[in-house]
Design an enzyme around this catalytic site. Structure first.
Site, mmCIF file in Angstrom:
data_model
loop_
_atom_site.group_PDB
_atom_site.id
_atom_site.type_symbol
_atom_site.label_atom_id
_atom_site.label_comp_id
_atom_site.label_asym_id
_atom_site.label_seq_id
_atom_site.Cartn_x
_atom_site.Cartn_y
_atom_site.Cartn_z
ATOM 1 N N ASP A 232 0.883 -1.164 0.000
ATOM 2 C CA ASP A 232 0.000 0.000 0.000
ATOM 3 C C ASP A 232 0.924 1.219 0.000
ATOM 4 O OD1 ASP A 232 -2.039 1.794 0.060
ATOM 5 O OD2 ASP A 232 -3.127 0.848 1.708
HETATM 6 C C1 BGC Z 1 -4.927 3.324 -0.014
HETATM 7 C C2 BGC Z 1 -5.026 2.327 -1.148
HETATM 8 C C3 BGC Z 1 -4.826 3.028 -2.463
HETATM 9 C C4 BGC Z 1 -3.486 3.723 -2.443
HETATM 10 C C5 BGC Z 1 -3.180 4.476 -3.721
HETATM 11 C C6 BGC Z 1 -3.666 4.160 -0.096
HETATM 12 O O1 BGC Z 1 -3.702 5.189 0.825
HETATM 13 O O2 BGC Z 1 -4.978 2.661 1.228
HETATM 14 O O3 BGC Z 1 -6.276 1.696 -1.112
HETATM 15 O O4 BGC Z 1 -4.919 2.120 -3.508
HETATM 16 O O5 BGC Z 1 -3.465 4.669 -1.384
HETATM 17 O O6 BGC Z 1 -3.996 5.580 -3.842
#
Ligand code: BGC
Length: 758
Positions: A232
């Site tokens: 993530d």
């Molecule tokens: C989120 C993810 C997301 C990623 C990219 C993160 O903060 O938890 O779900 O895909 O950011 O935007």
């Protein structure tokens, strides 16, 4: 590109190039290596629309992304219980990605709804792992049929937003397998997502990103995952350890810092270069899988996809309550009341936020209808009752034959990054509903929210429609449902408790500091409410229709089976009403008697059937071992106990209409080691063992009636207590009470018992 070719390519890369490949080139791209013809590859959020950011990238949805189409969020799509619909939505998203040059869309998000408070519940699917993994699997298949990857997220046990970067989910082994891993497992095994996104949090003390057990052993070795694991955004905290654990791609870019650490670790011998090679192979495998299957003709037709979003929305709207008020007639004078009739709340905040190319409100969808009037009723921006708006709304409701109040949760209540503090709707909205219901007996409430709310007014309105966060085309879909052009067919993929305090995670949710203990264990959602026989506001699986369905002819192809067999179950469903409609048929399995603590019943399959009035269809389910099993921590595997199981067919978890009992015989004997502490009751379960004990110990002594007992003592000791005395006496009991028996005698018996063949 074949695995051999990829290996050859990796062999030509320098260590520095390989290290660089293990993290993003920027916010949304993987690294390119021009001299070897390796292109950069773009990934984008996800999950319910395309959030492609071209410049000024950020992951909180602050900077604008391209205009795109916002589909209903996960909360709603799960309510459709329709795999075909999710496949179709996935195909649409996949095509959009092809048109926009996006190799992987960052979703679906399958984390279990442990508490109604989780800020991201709107993105997530269900409190039940089967629903989550089946719905996710269908979406994945749809997207990937267009040769675009998905990233099932957030792996693992990431069920709150509070302290999301540092929280430590403490979950016992059985619960992890039965609930939290299971949400991913089915989808990973069946639909084979190209990538998996690992979560921010720790699991039992180890960051998900550093968790070899889950990223490598579970995901790759047991489930057969063959894509790449990405972090993530910002979940990497120790790049070298993460790489060893199985985290292939760090996102976003570490701007070179972690590349250096990787190179240094290889040069110092701390990290085997083969680990880096494997990660790069995983990444390139997917980069080329996309690159070699580019669809140059793909077009992102936003208006067309808007219509698809509307179709999806129609199946995500749950009719919770209907006392002869719906569907509305176009001849009735109808008052649409509430800000969300005009400005619908249709998506949540954070990284999934779509820059919608257009939005259809219910009011706009009803614009051609002279019988519909509108009053705003409330203004979220004021955060309190606006007396003038309220008075106008009451007047409009009074003047109409039916009032439809569009209410729910304001934007600021539901977002990535934080959790809700309570389950209530704003007071000013509750007050509006109460005041409208007081003057208009035919009041319907349409809810726009991503997670359950308390409904203090539920008894005073005739209709409740849960529209969830229905995407940009939600208004059209709501009007179709309200006016009966579409028959509602969604069911709740989660329980709506009466109040927050009823929820099983209530006592421990969000934890103490970073420590979050999942004390309710496997008793998440209906597994808990059923066991406690608790009243709920609306049960898991509940959802009404404008027609009626009858179930008959439940059959099983065998009444006795082994745990290695499959069981074929069929049931007939008939539309006995006057309108065509779809029904979600739910199959639960209940272990009638178990030595382990189990839920009353668990959902093991579901199907959605479409039926014309008078029509009948036979639904077929095939159950395997998992349908009867629990996860045994003794053997670290799924296990079925020999015995009777009920096959329950229901319209909801609280409306079981047909039952059949089957006997399943286990082919696996759990290891059992006798010790001096083993109880007589446990010994008695094996007649051969019991015989040895009886013969060795002149059994009269053990718990036998003592003639010299005083009358007072025999009054104090009932037969039940005497029986329990034997049942629960450890083998070593006679050493204390038996007179001549020694611990050495008992140990000799224990040895004999352990020598018995299985
Ligand atoms: C989120 C993810 C997301 C990623 C990219 C993160 O903060 O938890 O779900 O895909 O950011 O935007």
């Amino acid at each position: 590109m074949t695995a051999d070719k990829i290996r050859e390519l990796v062999a030509q890369m320098t260590l520095e190039e390989k290290a660089a490949m293990c993290s993003g080139a920027d916010f949304w791209h993987t690294e390119a290596v021009e001299r070897l013809g390796i292109p950069a590859s773009m990934v984008s959020d996800g999950p319910h629309g395309l959030r492609k950011q071209d410049q000024e990238a950020d992951h909180l949805g602050v900077n604008d992304s391209i205009k795109a189409v916002c589909f209903p969020a996960g909360c709603g799509t799960a309510a459709s219980f329709n795999r075909d619909l999710l496949r179709m939505m996935g195909e649409t998203l996949g095509n959009e990605c092809q048109a926009e040059g996006v190799s992987v869309i960052l979703g679906p998000a399958v984390n279990i709804k442990r508490s109604p408070l989780c800020g991201r519940n709107f993105e997530y699917y269900s409190e039940d792992p089967l629903v989550a993994s089946e719905i996710a699997g269908a979406l994945i298949q749809g997207v990937q049929s267009k040769n675009v990857g998905t990233s099932i997220k957030h792996f693992l046990a990431n069920n709150q937003e509070t302290r999301r970067l540092s929280s430590d989910s403490r979950v016992d082994e059985r619960t992890l397998h039965e609930i939290y891993l299971a949400a991913f497992e089915g989808a990973v095994k069946k639909a084979k997502p190209w990538t998996v996104m690992c979560s921010y949090n720790k699991i039992n003390g180890t960051y998900a990103a550093q968790n070899h057990q889950y990223l490598t052993e579970t995901l790759r070795e047991q489930w057969g995952f063959d894509g790449y694991v990405m972090s993530d955004w910002g979940a990497v905290n120790n790049r070298v350890e993460d790489l060893k654990a199985g985290l292939d791609l760090e996102m976003p870019s570490s701007l070179g810092a972690n590349d250096k650490l990787i190179v240094g670790a290889v040069l110092s011998g701390e990290l085997d270069e083969s680990v880096v090679n494997a990660a790069v192979e995983h990444i390139l495998n997917i980069v080329f899988r996309y690159e070699e299957n580019r669809d140059k003709n793909a077009v992102f037709d936003k208006d067309k996809d808007h219509e698809t979003a509307r179709k999806v929305a129609e199946e995500t709207i749950v009719l919770l309550k209907n006392e002869d008020v719906l569907p509305l007639s176009e001849k009735q004078k109808v008052a649409f009341i509430g800000q969300y009739a005009k400005v619908p709340r249709y998506q949540g905040g954070g990284s999934s936020h779509i820059n919608s190319h257009k939005i259809t409100s219910a009011l706009e969808a009803a614009s051609g209808m002279d019988n519909v009037i509108y009053a705003q009723g409330f203004d979220d921006a004021q955060d309190k009752t606006d007396e003038k708006l309220l008075a106008e709304a009451v007047e409009a409701a009074r003047s109409a034959q039916v009032a439809v109040v569009f209410a729910g949760l304001p934007d600021k209540y539901e977002s990535e990054g934080f959790d809700r503090k309570h389950m209530a709707m704003p007071d000013y909205q509750n007050e509006l509903i109460e005041k409208i219901a007081a003057v208009q007996p035919n009041t319907v409430v349409v809810l726009h929210n991503g997670s359950p709310v308390e409904m203090p007014w539920a008894d005073r309105v005739k209709g409740i429609v849960e529209a969830y966060l229905g995407g940009q085309a939600v208004g059209g879909a709501i009007c179709d449902i309200l006016f009966g052009r579409v028959n509602p067919s969604a069911k709740l993929p989660e329980t709506f408790p009466i109040k927050l305090e009823d929820n099983p995670s209530y006592l421990s949710y969000i934890g103490e500091g970073d420590m979050v203990e999942y004390r309710e264990g496997i008793f998440v959602g209906y597994r808990y409410y059923d066991k406690k026989k608790m009243d709920v506001l609306f049960p898991f699986g509940h959802g009404l229709s404008y027609t009626t369905f009858e179930y008959s002819n439940l059959t099983v192809d065998k009444e006795k089976l082994k745990d290695t067999d499959t069981l074929r179950v069929t049931v007939d469903v008939t539309n006995t009403g006057t309108m065509a409609g779809k029904e979600v048929v739910q199959l639960y399995v209940a272990d009638k008697k178990s030595t382990v603590i189990r839920p009353v019943k668990e959902l093991r399959d579901f199907a959605k059937v479409e039926l014309k009035p008078g029509g009948t269809k036979t639904v077929t389910f095939t159950l395997d071992k998992r349908a009867f099993a629990y996860y045994s921590v003794k053997i670290h595997d799924w296990h079925v106990e020999t015995g009777e199981f009920d096959i329950l067919i229901g319209k909801s978890s609280r409306d079981i209409v047909l039952t059949k009992t089957v006997t399943v015989e286990s082919t696996v004997k759990l290891p059992f080691v006798y010790t001096t502490d083993t109880t007589m009751g446990d010994v008695r379960k094996d007649p051969r063992a019991w015989k040895i004990v009886q013969e060795s110990l002149a059994m009269g002594m053990i718990g036998g009636q003592d003639d010299s007992q005083s009358e007072a003592a025999s009054e104090a000791i009932s037969d039940e207590m005497a029986d329990a005395g034997i049942e629960y006496s450890p083998l070593r009991g006679p050493v204390s009470f038996g007179g001549h028996v020694t611990m050495a005698d008992i140990q000799a018996i224990v040895d004999k018992l352990n020598a018995l063949d299985d």
